[in-house]
Design a protein around this motif. Structure first.
Motif, mmCIF file in Angstrom:
data_model
loop_
_atom_site.group_PDB
_atom_site.id
_atom_site.type_symbol
_atom_site.label_atom_id
_atom_site.label_comp_id
_atom_site.label_asym_id
_atom_site.label_seq_id
_atom_site.Cartn_x
_atom_site.Cartn_y
_atom_site.Cartn_z
ATOM 1 N N PHE A 5 0.813 -1.205 0.000
ATOM 2 C CA PHE A 5 0.000 0.000 0.000
ATOM 3 C C PHE A 5 0.846 1.255 0.000
ATOM 4 O O PHE A 5 0.559 2.202 -0.718
ATOM 5 C CB PHE A 5 -0.974 -0.032 1.176
ATOM 6 N N ASN A 6 1.920 1.239 0.783
ATOM 7 C CA ASN A 6 2.815 2.398 0.785
ATOM 8 C C ASN A 6 3.494 2.577 -0.559
ATOM 9 O O ASN A 6 3.912 3.663 -0.917
ATOM 10 C CB ASN A 6 3.901 2.233 1.854
ATOM 11 N N HIS A 7 3.599 1.488 -1.274
ATOM 12 C CA HIS A 7 4.422 1.497 -2.466
ATOM 13 C C HIS A 7 3.541 1.390 -3.693
ATOM 14 O O HIS A 7 3.324 0.295 -4.215
ATOM 15 C CB HIS A 7 5.393 0.325 -2.401
ATOM 16 N N LEU B 156 14.953 -17.721 -0.083
ATOM 17 C CA LEU B 156 15.821 -16.551 0.004
ATOM 18 C C LEU B 156 15.805 -15.807 -1.318
ATOM 19 O O LEU B 156 15.812 -14.577 -1.367
ATOM 20 C CB LEU B 156 17.237 -17.001 0.359
ATOM 21 N N GLU B 157 15.758 -16.551 -2.389
ATOM 22 C CA GLU B 157 15.743 -15.950 -3.719
ATOM 23 C C GLU B 157 14.531 -15.044 -3.894
ATOM 24 O O GLU B 157 14.655 -13.896 -4.335
ATOM 25 C CB GLU B 157 15.715 -17.083 -4.756
ATOM 26 N N LEU B 158 13.379 -15.547 -3.546
ATOM 27 C CA LEU B 158 12.171 -14.745 -3.667
ATOM 28 C C LEU B 158 12.225 -13.543 -2.733
ATOM 29 O O LEU B 158 11.829 -12.431 -3.112
ATOM 30 C CB LEU B 158 10.941 -15.606 -3.366
ATOM 31 N N ALA B 159 12.731 -13.740 -1.538
ATOM 32 C CA ALA B 159 12.862 -12.626 -0.592
ATOM 33 C C ALA B 159 13.700 -11.509 -1.208
ATOM 34 O O ALA B 159 13.359 -10.328 -1.094
ATOM 35 C CB ALA B 159 13.493 -13.112 0.710
ATOM 36 N N PHE B 160 14.766 -11.878 -1.883
ATOM 37 C CA PHE B 160 15.619 -10.885 -2.537
ATOM 38 C C PHE B 160 14.854 -10.139 -3.622
ATOM 39 O O PHE B 160 14.947 -8.919 -3.744
ATOM 40 C CB PHE B 160 16.849 -11.551 -3.150
ATOM 41 N N ARG B 161 14.090 -10.884 -4.406
ATOM 42 C CA ARG B 161 13.355 -10.226 -5.498
ATOM 43 C C ARG B 161 12.312 -9.264 -4.953
ATOM 44 O O ARG B 161 12.110 -8.178 -5.495
ATOM 45 C CB ARG B 161 12.707 -11.270 -6.409
ATOM 46 N N ILE B 162 11.669 -9.639 -3.863
ATOM 47 C CA ILE B 162 10.670 -8.764 -3.267
ATOM 48 C C ILE B 162 11.339 -7.497 -2.733
ATOM 49 O O ILE B 162 10.864 -6.380 -2.951
ATOM 50 C CB ILE B 162 9.900 -9.505 -2.152
ATOM 51 N N ALA B 163 12.469 -7.686 -2.039
ATOM 52 C CA ALA B 163 13.199 -6.538 -1.511
ATOM 53 C C ALA B 163 13.584 -5.596 -2.647
ATOM 54 O O ALA B 163 13.462 -4.374 -2.548
ATOM 55 C CB ALA B 163 14.433 -7.015 -0.752
ATOM 56 N N HIS B 164 14.029 -6.203 -3.721
ATOM 57 C CA HIS B 164 14.396 -5.447 -4.912
ATOM 58 C C HIS B 164 13.239 -4.606 -5.418
ATOM 59 O O HIS B 164 13.386 -3.428 -5.718
ATOM 60 C CB HIS B 164 14.811 -6.435 -6.001
ATOM 61 N N THR B 165 12.092 -5.231 -5.513
ATOM 62 C CA THR B 165 10.905 -4.558 -6.025
ATOM 63 C C THR B 165 10.535 -3.356 -5.179
ATOM 64 O O THR B 165 10.141 -2.312 -5.694
ATOM 65 C CB THR B 165 9.724 -5.541 -6.057
ATOM 66 N N PHE B 166 10.676 -3.496 -3.880
ATOM 67 C CA PHE B 166 10.321 -2.402 -2.985
ATOM 68 C C PHE B 166 11.498 -1.459 -2.746
ATOM 69 O O PHE B 166 11.386 -0.495 -1.997
ATOM 70 C CB PHE B 166 9.809 -2.952 -1.656
ATOM 71 N N LEU C 165 14.135 -1.885 -1.018
ATOM 72 C CA LEU C 165 14.481 -1.858 0.397
ATOM 73 C C LEU C 165 15.435 -2.997 0.705
ATOM 74 O O LEU C 165 15.434 -4.015 0.011
ATOM 75 C CB LEU C 165 13.228 -2.040 1.254
ATOM 76 N N PRO C 166 16.276 -2.820 1.735
ATOM 77 C CA PRO C 166 17.084 -3.961 2.177
ATOM 78 C C PRO C 166 16.180 -5.078 2.662
ATOM 79 O O PRO C 166 15.134 -4.819 3.276
ATOM 80 C CB PRO C 166 17.919 -3.405 3.327
ATOM 81 N N LEU C 167 16.581 -6.265 2.378
ATOM 82 C CA LEU C 167 15.792 -7.451 2.715
ATOM 83 C C LEU C 167 15.344 -7.451 4.172
ATOM 84 O O LEU C 167 14.207 -7.790 4.483
ATOM 85 C CB LEU C 167 16.640 -8.683 2.415
ATOM 86 N N GLU C 168 16.223 -7.032 5.048
ATOM 87 C CA GLU C 168 15.910 -7.118 6.472
ATOM 88 C C GLU C 168 14.972 -6.017 6.964
ATOM 89 O O GLU C 168 14.617 -6.015 8.133
ATOM 90 C CB GLU C 168 17.201 -7.162 7.295
ATOM 91 N N GLU C 169 14.588 -5.119 6.086
ATOM 92 C CA GLU C 169 13.563 -4.164 6.477
ATOM 93 C C GLU C 169 12.187 -4.695 6.113
ATOM 94 O O GLU C 169 11.166 -4.128 6.507
ATOM 95 C CB GLU C 169 13.810 -2.804 5.820
ATOM 96 N N ILE C 170 12.158 -5.746 5.342
ATOM 97 C CA ILE C 170 10.885 -6.338 4.952
ATOM 98 C C ILE C 170 10.635 -7.626 5.727
ATOM 99 O O ILE C 170 9.543 -7.879 6.196
ATOM 100 C CB ILE C 170 10.883 -6.648 3.442
ATOM 101 N N PHE C 171 11.693 -8.415 5.866
ATOM 102 C CA PHE C 171 11.570 -9.706 6.558
ATOM 103 C C PHE C 171 12.335 -9.667 7.865
ATOM 104 O O PHE C 171 13.404 -9.079 7.946
ATOM 105 C CB PHE C 171 12.116 -10.817 5.669
ATOM 106 N N TYR C 172 11.780 -10.303 8.860
ATOM 107 C CA TYR C 172 12.445 -10.352 10.164
ATOM 108 C C TYR C 172 12.283 -11.735 10.769
ATOM 109 O O TYR C 172 11.296 -12.435 10.504
ATOM 110 C CB TYR C 172 11.864 -9.292 11.098
ATOM 111 N N TYR C 173 13.261 -12.094 11.547
ATOM 112 C CA TYR C 173 13.250 -13.394 12.199
ATOM 113 C C TYR C 173 12.653 -13.243 13.584
ATOM 114 O O TYR C 173 13.027 -12.341 14.318
ATOM 115 C CB TYR C 173 14.671 -13.924 12.306
ATOM 116 N N GLY C 174 11.735 -14.100 13.947
ATOM 117 C CA GLY C 174 11.117 -14.043 15.266
ATOM 118 C C GLY C 174 10.153 -12.882 15.364
ATOM 119 O O GLY C 174 9.530 -12.498 14.377
ATOM 120 N N GLU C 175 10.046 -12.327 16.549
ATOM 121 C CA GLU C 175 9.095 -11.237 16.756
ATOM 122 C C GLU C 175 9.518 -9.998 16.003
ATOM 123 O O GLU C 175 10.697 -9.732 15.851
ATOM 124 C CB GLU C 175 8.992 -10.912 18.254
#
Lengths: 74, 74
Positions: free
Chosen positions: B15-17, B48-58, B60-70
């Motif tokens: 939505f932001n994007h 991981l590959e898909l995570a990279f592509r999504i980060a690319h699309t937005f 943003l660095p991958l770790e701003e979109i995906f996080y481990y745990g809480e």
DNA sequence: ACATAATGTAAAATAAACTATACATGAAGT
DNA sequence: ACTTCATGTATAGTTTATTTTACATTATGT
């Protein structure tokens, strides 16, 4: 098939980081040694979850260990 | 089974994007809409590959979109 | 010479990610 | 009322990640 587009620096890191053995790293991140072997060989890319655990173990941001496409790092 | 320990901000980002729709995002990153649905619902974590592509699309660095745990982000 | 530890390789089996298809719902526009 | 579009849900099928087992190689130590 479908070539693996994700590379990593795991092997280098094992040596820079306490001289970890494949088995030790595997134990730390909770997979089998075969998985580490496959990742180092680039046979496939890990799940995002495993990538996070590996990054955690090396105390590095995920994107300093794993990269998409060609390695562009130093 | 085996609970999914990786969370993400995909829905918010759509939505932001540019108000991306699930289908549009799916097309951009080269998966089906079902995969986006599953990721937003947290049914499983991406490769991981898909995570990279999504980060690319937005863009943003991958770790701003995906996080481990809480989620510890703002 | 023997034992042990680290690594390489390989293949079959299981689990998890992803696809394809299909149908249902609610909102928005005409 | 009808259509269109975005989303939710479900399930069977395919592909990829991961496990398990097993054996071979090379180096190190005794």
């Amino acid at each position: 098939m479908g070539k693996n587009l994700v590379g990593n620096h795991i092997r280098k890191l094992r040596f820079n980081h306490d001289e970890l053995t494949q088995q030790q790293l595997a134990d730390k991140v909770g997979v089998t040694r075969q998985t580490i072997v496959a990742l180092e060989k680039g046979n496939y890319s890990p799940s995002l979850e495993l990538a996070f655990r590996i990054a955690h173990t090396f105390n590095l941001p995920l994107e300093e260990i794993f990269y998409y496409g060609e390695d562009t790092k130093q």
